[in-house]
Write an enzyme that holds these catalytic residues in place. Structure first.
Site, PDB file in Angstrom:
ATOM      1  CG  ASP A 238     112.979  39.816 -32.672  1.00 18.64           C
ATOM      2  OD1 ASP A 238     114.189  39.776 -32.976  1.00 18.64           O
ATOM      3  OD2 ASP A 238     112.057  39.620 -33.494  1.00 18.64           O
TER       4      ASP A 238
ATOM      5  N   GLY B 106     108.829  41.945 -32.300  1.00 14.35           N
ATOM      6  CA  GLY B 106     109.483  42.813 -33.280  1.00 14.35           C
ATOM      7  C   GLY B 106     110.003  44.115 -32.699  1.00 14.35           C
TER       8      GLY B 106
ATOM      9  CE1 TYR C  56     115.483  48.500 -36.216  1.00 14.33           C
ATOM     10  CE2 TYR C  56     114.481  47.993 -38.334  1.00 14.33           C
ATOM     11  CZ  TYR C  56     114.372  48.187 -36.976  1.00 14.33           C
ATOM     12  OH  TYR C  56     113.141  48.092 -36.365  1.00 14.33           O
TER      13      TYR C  56
ATOM     14  CG  HIS D  32     106.101  44.619 -35.384  1.00 17.96           C
ATOM     15  ND1 HIS D  32     105.391  44.319 -36.523  1.00 17.96           N
ATOM     16  CD2 HIS D  32     107.295  45.114 -35.810  1.00 17.96           C
ATOM     17  CE1 HIS D  32     106.140  44.606 -37.585  1.00 17.96           C
ATOM     18  NE2 HIS D  32     107.283  45.096 -37.180  1.00 17.96           N
TER      19      HIS D  32
ATOM     20  CG  ASP E 254     108.392  49.677 -40.277  1.00 17.73           C
ATOM     21  OD1 ASP E 254     108.981  50.338 -39.408  1.00 17.73           O
ATOM     22  OD2 ASP E 254     108.679  48.491 -40.561  1.00 17.73           O
TER      23      ASP E 254
ATOM     24  CG  HIS F 117     109.405  44.841 -40.594  1.00 19.76           C
ATOM     25  ND1 HIS F 117     110.343  45.825 -40.337  1.00 19.76           N
ATOM     26  CD2 HIS F 117     110.101  43.708 -40.819  1.00 19.76           C
ATOM     27  CE1 HIS F 117     111.563  45.300 -40.407  1.00 19.76           C
ATOM     28  NE2 HIS F 117     111.450  44.022 -40.703  1.00 19.76           N
TER      29      HIS F 117
ATOM     30  CG  ASP G  87     112.005  49.300 -41.446  1.00 18.14           C
ATOM     31  OD1 ASP G  87     111.122  49.959 -42.031  1.00 18.14           O
ATOM     32  OD2 ASP G  87     111.765  48.575 -40.457  1.00 18.14           O
TER      33      ASP G  87
HETATM   34 ZN   LIG Z   1     110.162  47.780 -39.581  1.00 17.41          ZN
END
Ligand SMILES: [Zn+2]
Length: 378
Positions: free
Chosen positions: A94, A144, A299, A136, A171, A173, A260
């Protein structure tokens, strides 16, 4: 808004660095976003300026990261890597170690700090760093795809000047690095909307994580079921996010706009269109407070750069001009099969999708209303 110019923070130096070719994080997204907005004339108007980033100073970086970690990252960037670095997340799949990783990080992070400084200096009301959003990164751990946490640092720099900061993270995440940085503080409220952590990295950000001590009620997590679509997402924004922002009365926004959560992202499973981003930015602008916006994940590169171009046009108040141009058929984007301009076409919602999203999402919103709203007099 805006009476002051809007700042797009960018320099071609950012193009000199990239993650390894097999890595999903594409540093060229900022360049591509700039190409679109520049070709549409969205950088050249007198009330829009392009500002090169200033490299982030070590003193600033140490407001969040440990000296030991920064030292390891800098050494790793030069090819000196060891197990101590690996224990700090450096050199994993990652967060690979590559030549220039430190130089890229301090420039990309510097771009966000530059935006914060422009706001503090009263030079701009809105700024966008598409190369930012590394939410992250932890004080002593890369995670991340993130090495240095620009958004946590920006919140710290702004809060140090006694501003009440609202950190909004959309985001897909969980914005874990930022949420935990301010978990016990009431001067920075963090709100993160993200895919259910049971189904996605980093596995944190449940609705019962609401801060502690003086920060109790100032950390807000809104986990979203797989398949969440525009209308469901906006229900969460309207019923939970906007009332909390209104009660908090921020002086400034730091807004992490990872793209994302869009349908078609290869790493996640939500079904948003970029119309949601346009709508949220309008809602933030209505508070008439400065907004520091960053990129983040995203992505599917074509969809991400189109979303960020739309977000910039909205943030700097050019969306009305664009919509008028669209009606005249003036703008045709070539980035996807969709030739309708920057906005995505609406996606149909099936009844099965609605049935799988709404019950869980309603329960989440109700839990936030019962646990967090009373703390803010709502
Ligand atoms: Zn993300």
């Amino acid at each position: 808004m805006p009476s002051k110019p809007a700042a797009f923070i960018y320099s071609t130096e950012l193009e000199e660095h990239s993650y390894p070719p097999e890595h999903p994080f594409n540093t060229a997204r900022a360049k591509k976003t700039r190409e679109i907005i520049n070709s549409m004339g969205l950088l050249s108007a007198p009330d829009r300026i392009e500002v090169p980033p200033i490299i982030a100073d070590r003193i600033v970086l140490k407001k969040f990261h440990t000296a030991r970690y920064l030292h390891s990252l800098q050494n790793a960037s030069k090819g000196q890597w060891d197990y101590e670095a690996l224990n700090m997340g450096l050199g994993t799949s990652d967060c690979p170690v590559f030549k220039g990783v430190y130089e890229y990080a301090i420039l990309a992070v510097g771009a966000t700090i530059t935006g914060a400084q422009l706001i503090l200096d009263g030079k701009v009301d809105v700024a966008f760093n598409p190369s930012g959003g590394f939410h992250h990164a932890h004080p002593e751990r890369a995670a991340g795809f993130c090495y240095i946490n620009d958004v946590a640092l920006a919140c710290m720099v702004l809060a140090e000047r006694k501003l009440k900061v609202l950190y909004l993270d959309i985001d897909v995440h969980h914005g874990d690095g930022v949420a935990y940085a301010f978990y016990d503080r009431p001067d920075v409220m963090t709100i993160s909307l993200h895919q259910n952590p049971r189904t996605l990295f980093p596995g944190t950000g449940f609705e019962n994580e609401i801060g502690k001590g003086k920060g109790l009620g100032y950390c807000v997590n809104i986990p979203l079921p797989i398949g969440t679509y525009d209308q469901a997402y906006m229900m969460a924004v309207n019923e939970a996010v906007i009332p909390l922002i209104t009660a908090f009365k921020p002086d400034v926004f730091v807004f992490e706009l990872g793209a994302d959560a869009l349908a078609g992202d290869p790493l996640a499973n939500l079904r948003l269109t970029n119309n949601v981003y346009h709508e949220i930015i309008h809602k933030l602008l209505a508070f008439k407070k400065p907004i520091l916006m960053t990129g983040g994940g995203g992505y599917n590169v074509a969809n991400t750069v189109r979303a960020w171009a739309l977000a910039w046009s909205t943030l700097c108040g050019a969306d009305a001009e664009l919509d008028a141009n669209m009606l005249m058929g003036g703008i045709m984007m070539q980035t996807t099969e969709w030739h309708g301009g920057l906005r995505d076409r609406e996606l149909p919602v099936t009844s099965q999708q609605r049935d799988s999203v709404m019950p869980a999402l309603t329960e989440t919103i109700n839990s936030i209303k019962s646990a967090i709203f009373p703390i803010h007099g709502l």
